[in-house]
Design a protein around this motif. Structure first.
Motif, PDB file in Angstrom:
ATOM      1  N   ASP A   1     -10.085 -54.616  93.167  1.00  0.00           N
ATOM      2  CA  ASP A   1     -11.087 -54.957  94.178  1.00  0.00           C
ATOM      3  C   ASP A   1     -10.827 -54.195  95.479  1.00  0.00           C
ATOM      4  N   PHE A   2     -10.208 -53.037  95.350  1.00  0.00           N
ATOM      5  CA  PHE A   2      -9.893 -52.193  96.506  1.00  0.00           C
ATOM      6  C   PHE A   2     -10.340 -50.765  96.185  1.00  0.00           C
TER       7      PHE A   2
ATOM      8  N   ILE B   1       2.303 -48.094  88.115  1.00  0.00           N
ATOM      9  CA  ILE B   1       0.982 -47.528  88.375  1.00  0.00           C
ATOM     10  C   ILE B   1       0.781 -47.484  89.890  1.00  0.00           C
ATOM     11  N   VAL B   2       0.443 -46.298  90.380  1.00  0.00           N
ATOM     12  CA  VAL B   2       0.300 -46.064  91.814  1.00  0.00           C
ATOM     13  C   VAL B   2      -1.142 -45.644  92.093  1.00  0.00           C
ATOM     14  N   PHE B   3      -1.790 -46.378  92.983  1.00  0.00           N
ATOM     15  CA  PHE B   3      -3.182 -46.106  93.353  1.00  0.00           C
ATOM     16  C   PHE B   3      -3.208 -45.361  94.681  1.00  0.00           C
ATOM     17  N   VAL B   4      -3.985 -44.287  94.710  1.00  0.00           N
ATOM     18  CA  VAL B   4      -4.098 -43.439  95.890  1.00  0.00           C
ATOM     19  C   VAL B   4      -5.560 -43.402  96.323  1.00  0.00           C
ATOM     20  N   ASN B   5      -5.777 -43.461  97.624  1.00  0.00           N
ATOM     21  CA  ASN B   5      -7.116 -43.316  98.182  1.00  0.00           C
ATOM     22  C   ASN B   5      -7.034 -42.377  99.378  1.00  0.00           C
ATOM     23  N   HIS B   6      -7.772 -41.285  99.334  1.00  0.00           N
ATOM     24  CA  HIS B   6      -7.776 -40.287 100.409  1.00  0.00           C
ATOM     25  C   HIS B   6      -6.357 -39.850 100.772  1.00  0.00           C
ATOM     26  N   ASP B   7      -5.591 -39.495  99.750  1.00  0.00           N
ATOM     27  CA  ASP B   7      -4.229 -38.957  99.906  1.00  0.00           C
ATOM     28  C   ASP B   7      -3.245 -39.926 100.554  1.00  0.00           C
ATOM     29  N   LYS B   8      -3.483 -41.222 100.372  1.00  0.00           N
ATOM     30  CA  LYS B   8      -2.533 -42.239 100.829  1.00  0.00           C
ATOM     31  C   LYS B   8      -2.346 -43.256  99.709  1.00  0.00           C
TER      32      LYS B   8
ATOM     33  N   THR C   1       0.147 -42.858  78.521  1.00  0.00           N
ATOM     34  CA  THR C   1       0.087 -42.247  79.841  1.00  0.00           C
ATOM     35  C   THR C   1      -0.689 -40.925  79.758  1.00  0.00           C
ATOM     36  N   PRO C   2      -1.766 -40.821  80.531  1.00  0.00           N
ATOM     37  CA  PRO C   2      -2.555 -39.591  80.523  1.00  0.00           C
ATOM     38  C   PRO C   2      -1.802 -38.470  81.229  1.00  0.00           C
ATOM     39  N   ASP C   3      -2.182 -37.239  80.912  1.00  0.00           N
ATOM     40  CA  ASP C   3      -1.563 -36.085  81.562  1.00  0.00           C
ATOM     41  C   ASP C   3      -1.982 -35.970  83.023  1.00  0.00           C
ATOM     42  N   ASP C   4      -3.207 -36.388  83.307  1.00  0.00           N
ATOM     43  CA  ASP C   4      -3.730 -36.318  84.670  1.00  0.00           C
ATOM     44  C   ASP C   4      -3.891 -37.724  85.230  1.00  0.00           C
ATOM     45  N   ALA C   5      -4.253 -37.790  86.490  1.00  0.00           N
ATOM     46  CA  ALA C   5      -4.501 -39.079  87.134  1.00  0.00           C
ATOM     47  C   ALA C   5      -5.765 -39.709  86.574  1.00  0.00           C
ATOM     48  N   LEU C   6      -5.767 -41.032  86.561  1.00  0.00           N
ATOM     49  CA  LEU C   6      -6.986 -41.759  86.234  1.00  0.00           C
ATOM     50  C   LEU C   6      -7.870 -41.754  87.476  1.00  0.00           C
ATOM     51  N   THR C   7      -9.168 -41.848  87.247  1.00  0.00           N
ATOM     52  CA  THR C   7     -10.128 -41.929  88.338  1.00  0.00           C
ATOM     53  C   THR C   7     -11.035 -43.124  88.070  1.00  0.00           C
ATOM     54  N   PRO C   8     -11.771 -43.589  89.053  1.00  0.00           N
ATOM     55  CA  PRO C   8     -12.686 -44.712  88.801  1.00  0.00           C
ATOM     56  C   PRO C   8     -13.688 -44.438  87.674  1.00  0.00           C
ATOM     57  N   SER C   9     -14.040 -43.180  87.447  1.00  0.00           N
ATOM     58  CA  SER C   9     -14.967 -42.872  86.355  1.00  0.00           C
ATOM     59  C   SER C   9     -14.263 -42.767  85.007  1.00  0.00           C
ATOM     60  N   ASN C  10     -12.950 -42.699  85.021  1.00  0.00           N
ATOM     61  CA  ASN C  10     -12.142 -42.645  83.800  1.00  0.00           C
ATOM     62  C   ASN C  10     -10.904 -43.506  84.033  1.00  0.00           C
ATOM     63  N   ALA C  11     -11.093 -44.824  83.988  1.00  0.00           N
ATOM     64  CA  ALA C  11     -10.031 -45.752  84.408  1.00  0.00           C
ATOM     65  C   ALA C  11      -9.553 -46.660  83.284  1.00  0.00           C
ATOM     66  N   THR C  12      -9.460 -46.114  82.081  1.00  0.00           N
ATOM     67  CA  THR C  12      -9.099 -46.934  80.936  1.00  0.00           C
ATOM     68  C   THR C  12      -7.626 -46.781  80.581  1.00  0.00           C
ATOM     69  N   LEU C  13      -6.934 -47.899  80.569  1.00  0.00           N
ATOM     70  CA  LEU C  13      -5.555 -47.940  80.076  1.00  0.00           C
ATOM     71  C   LEU C  13      -5.606 -48.253  78.584  1.00  0.00           C
ATOM     72  N   LYS C  14      -4.926 -47.461  77.787  1.00  0.00           N
ATOM     73  CA  LYS C  14      -4.860 -47.706  76.360  1.00  0.00           C
ATOM     74  C   LYS C  14      -3.530 -48.341  76.017  1.00  0.00           C
ATOM     75  N   ILE C  15      -3.602 -49.457  75.308  1.00  0.00           N
ATOM     76  CA  ILE C  15      -2.399 -50.215  74.947  1.00  0.00           C
ATOM     77  C   ILE C  15      -1.920 -49.758  73.572  1.00  0.00           C
ATOM     78  N   ASN C  16      -0.638 -49.521  73.470  1.00  0.00           N
ATOM     79  CA  ASN C  16      -0.015 -49.131  72.210  1.00  0.00           C
ATOM     80  C   ASN C  16       1.001 -50.206  71.832  1.00  0.00           C
ATOM     81  N   ARG C  17       0.702 -50.937  70.773  1.00  0.00           N
ATOM     82  CA  ARG C  17       1.614 -51.985  70.326  1.00  0.00           C
ATOM     83  C   ARG C  17       2.432 -51.568  69.109  1.00  0.00           C
ATOM     84  N   ASP C  18       2.272 -50.333  68.649  1.00  0.00           N
ATOM     85  CA  ASP C  18       2.968 -49.849  67.456  1.00  0.00           C
ATOM     86  C   ASP C  18       4.450 -49.607  67.678  1.00  0.00           C
ATOM     87  N   VAL C  19       4.903 -49.659  68.899  1.00  0.00           N
ATOM     88  CA  VAL C  19       6.298 -49.366  69.199  1.00  0.00           C
ATOM     89  C   VAL C  19       7.219 -50.533  68.886  1.00  0.00           C
ATOM     90  N   PHE C  20       6.641 -51.692  68.600  1.00  0.00           N
ATOM     91  CA  PHE C  20       7.474 -52.878  68.364  1.00  0.00           C
ATOM     92  C   PHE C  20       7.536 -53.217  66.897  1.00  0.00           C
TER      93      PHE C  20
END
Length: 138
Positions: free
Chosen positions: A55-56, A96-103, A119-138
């Motif tokens: 909400d920010f 997870i670190v959120f940045v807005n206008h370089d802060k 973990t994506p190679d690039d930063a997530l953006t509001p237009s591409n903000a999907t976290l994918k959960i991987n439960r296969d590691v357990f």
């Protein structure tokens, strides 16, 4: 003499304010942590849309896996960010670190207790903000 004391006092206050601004690391968003960690516990959830949980204002979000060195975090986000989670020594969280206008505006720790995050190679953006959960590691 009085002017000298006043000048020194003013200088100390000014330096203190500047130092406090330069050390600002954004808000530790514990509500976001709880929301993400709750979604992890639901086995039917495979993806999490960060837009529905934030909400920010933010324009980029960076996800750092366990043991990420401080230098790598700063290099990737392009900002001098003092990692308060000490992720470079931990294997129990993602940061997870959120940045807005370089802060950095907010950050959250995502528990690995119920799964991992792709973990994506690039930063997530509001237009591409999907976290994918991987439960296969357990």
């Amino acid at each position: 003499m009085r002017k000298l004391v006043f000048g020194a006092f003013f200088l100390i206050i000014l330096v203190s304010i500047l130092v406090s601004f330069s050390l600002y690391n954004g808000k530790h968003n514990k509500e976001l942590e709880e929301s993400i960690n709750s979604a992890f516990k639901e086995n039917s959830v495979e993806k999490i849309d960060l837009n529905s949980l934030t909400d920010f204002d933010w324009d980029k979000a960076y996800i750092f896996p366990p043991y990420t060195p401080q230098e790598s975090i700063n290099e990737q986000i392009g900002i001098n960010f003092k990692d308060p989670s000490s992720i470079d020594y931990r294997d129990d969280i993602y940061l997870i670190v959120f940045v807005n206008h370089d802060k950095v505006v907010q950050y959250a720790e995502i528990s690995r207790e119920n799964g991992d995050v792709s973990t994506p190679d690039d930063a997530l953006t509001p237009s591409n903000a999907t976290l994918k959960i991987n439960r296969d590691v357990f």
